[in-house]
Design an enzyme around this catalytic site. Structure first.
Site, PDB file in Angstrom:
ATOM      1  N   SER A   1      22.499  73.588  54.211  1.00 33.55           N
ATOM      2  CA  SER A   1      23.686  72.494  54.020  1.00 33.55           C
ATOM      3  C   SER A   1      24.579  72.955  53.354  1.00 33.55           C
ATOM      4  CB  SER A   1      22.242  71.843  52.833  1.00 33.55           C
ATOM      5  OG  SER A   1      21.561  70.822  53.665  1.00 33.55           O
TER       6      SER A   1
ATOM      7  N   GLY B   1      18.937  72.017  56.431  1.00 30.66           N
ATOM      8  CA  GLY B   1      18.745  71.301  57.415  1.00 30.66           C
ATOM      9  C   GLY B   1      18.833  70.420  56.406  1.00 30.66           C
TER      10      GLY B   1
ATOM     11  N   HIS C   1      15.934  84.879  60.578  1.00 30.77           N
ATOM     12  CA  HIS C   1      16.395  83.447  60.144  1.00 30.77           C
ATOM     13  C   HIS C   1      14.958  82.487  59.663  1.00 30.77           C
ATOM     14  CE1 HIS C   1      17.293  79.333  59.784  1.00 30.77           C
ATOM     15  NE2 HIS C   1      18.588  79.482  60.099  1.00 30.77           N
TER      16      HIS C   1
ATOM     17  N   ASN D   1      25.927  79.292  63.148  1.00 37.94           N
ATOM     18  CA  ASN D   1      24.654  79.079  63.926  1.00 37.94           C
ATOM     19  C   ASN D   1      24.050  77.871  64.058  1.00 37.94           C
ATOM     20  OD1 ASN D   1      21.735  79.046  64.628  1.00 37.94           O
ATOM     21  ND2 ASN D   1      20.927  79.601  62.655  1.00 37.94           N
TER      22      ASN D   1
HETATM   23  P1  13P Z   1      22.231  73.941  57.461  1.00 38.39           P
HETATM   24  O1  13P Z   1      23.523  73.864  57.513  1.00 38.39           O
HETATM   25  O2  13P Z   1      22.011  73.167  59.205  1.00 38.39           O
HETATM   26  O3  13P Z   1      20.969  73.160  56.264  1.00 38.39           O
HETATM   27  O4  13P Z   1      21.383  75.198  58.764  1.00 38.39           O
HETATM   28  C1  13P Z   1      21.356  76.731  57.607  1.00 38.39           C
HETATM   29  C2  13P Z   1      20.955  77.746  58.816  1.00 38.39           C
HETATM   30  O5  13P Z   1      19.868  77.431  58.755  1.00 38.39           O
HETATM   31  C3  13P Z   1      21.869  78.378  59.517  1.00 38.39           C
HETATM   32  O6  13P Z   1      21.840  79.209  59.693  1.00 38.39           O
END
Ligand code: 13P
Length: 271
Positions: free
Chosen positions: A223, A183, A105, A9
């Site tokens: 993450s 994130g 999401h 994503n």
């Molecule tokens: P991260 O891998 O940056 O934590 O994001 C996860 C995410 O929201 C994928 O849809």
């Protein structure tokens, strides 16, 4: 038999030029390892999907032609067309070469007020318009600390799948993405993610029936890195990952695929 699935994503990152540079590097890095070898059917290999921002989707899809790597969108509207300024439809995604669409999401739920009802309508629209939905669910930190994770995730699964038939449920993908892990560099414990993935399967069984819970694919997201992906992939009920930050770098994303292959090697075929 559930085929492992790894989804990139990209969120709101990469112009068309940047996307094409990435695809070139990514194919050079990983294609040899994930492409179909000899007579081995493609479905025995992990499925890899890249979901770029909408303006780059057609170019990315074209660049992936013939590789077996698929593309998808990060959102759609539930209508096919009309006066919905700024929106895109499932039909448009399909015409641009997309196969999957990420729906519900947490960034859309919190930033754009997407309710379970909206996610249900979008899931219905995706299926009607020939796309495979990846429905995202997950609790906030407050909810986890209050012990209401199961309640929240159950509600989101029930709501998001409200308009789906048993036959269709088997084509669905549900991504468990705890909001506090997105994130933040703070991933869930694999055993906790597995517990929620089993809950998701139980809820799907209950609302859709016919053993659908063991047929839907459940991903973990939040993450995910090359270092921690193996822990998730070692859990039998987690079929793959939805990767944000680390999917933006072709080398890191390729490492995640490699680690997935290591933990979920070739499936046996039925034929
Ligand atoms: P991260 O891998 O940056 O934590 O994001 C996860 C995410 O929201 C994928 O849809």
């Amino acid at each position: 038999m559930r085929r492992p699935l790894i989804v990139a994503n990209w969120k709101m990152n990469k112009t068309i030029d940047e996307a094409l540079l990435y695809i070139g590097a990514f194919i050079a890095e990983i294609l040899e390892e994930i492409s179909v070898k000899g007579s081995v059917p493609a479905r025995t290999w992990p499925e890899v999907v890249i979901a770029p921002p909408a303006p780059a989707l057609a170019a990315v899809s074209a660049a992936l032609t013939g590789t077996g790597i698929l593309s998808g969108a990060q959102n759609i509207h539930w209508e096919r067309k009309g006066a919905f300024t700024g929106e895109i439809s499932g039909e448009m995604v399909k015409a641009a070469g997309g196969t999957y669409v990420i729906l519900g999401h947490s960034e859309r739920r919190t930033g754009w007020g997407e309710s379970d009802e909206i996610v249900a309508k979008k899931t219905r629209a995706a299926l009607d318009q020939g796309l495979l939905p990846i429905v995202c669910v997950g609790e906030t930190l407050d909810e986890r600390e209050a012990g209401t994770t199961q309640e929240k995730v159950s509600r989101q699964v029930r709501g998001g799948l409200a308009l789906v038939s048993p036959e269709e449920a088997e084509r669905l993908v549900i991504a468990y993405e705890p909001v506090w892990a997105i994130g933040t560099g703070r991933e869930a414990q694999p055993k906790d993610a597995e517990e929620v993935s089993l809950l998701i399967r139980a809820v799907v069984d209950e609302i859709v029936g016919r053993g659908s819970g063991s047929k839907v694919r459940v991903l973990y997201g939040g993450s995910v890195t090359p270092e921690n992906v193996g822990g998730f992939m070692a859990r039998p009920s987690i079929d793959g990952t939805l990767v944000g930050g680390k999917s933006l770098d072709p080398a890191a994303f390729s490492s995640i695929i490699r680690e997935t292959l290591r933990k979920k090697p070739l499936l046996k075929t039925e034929d």
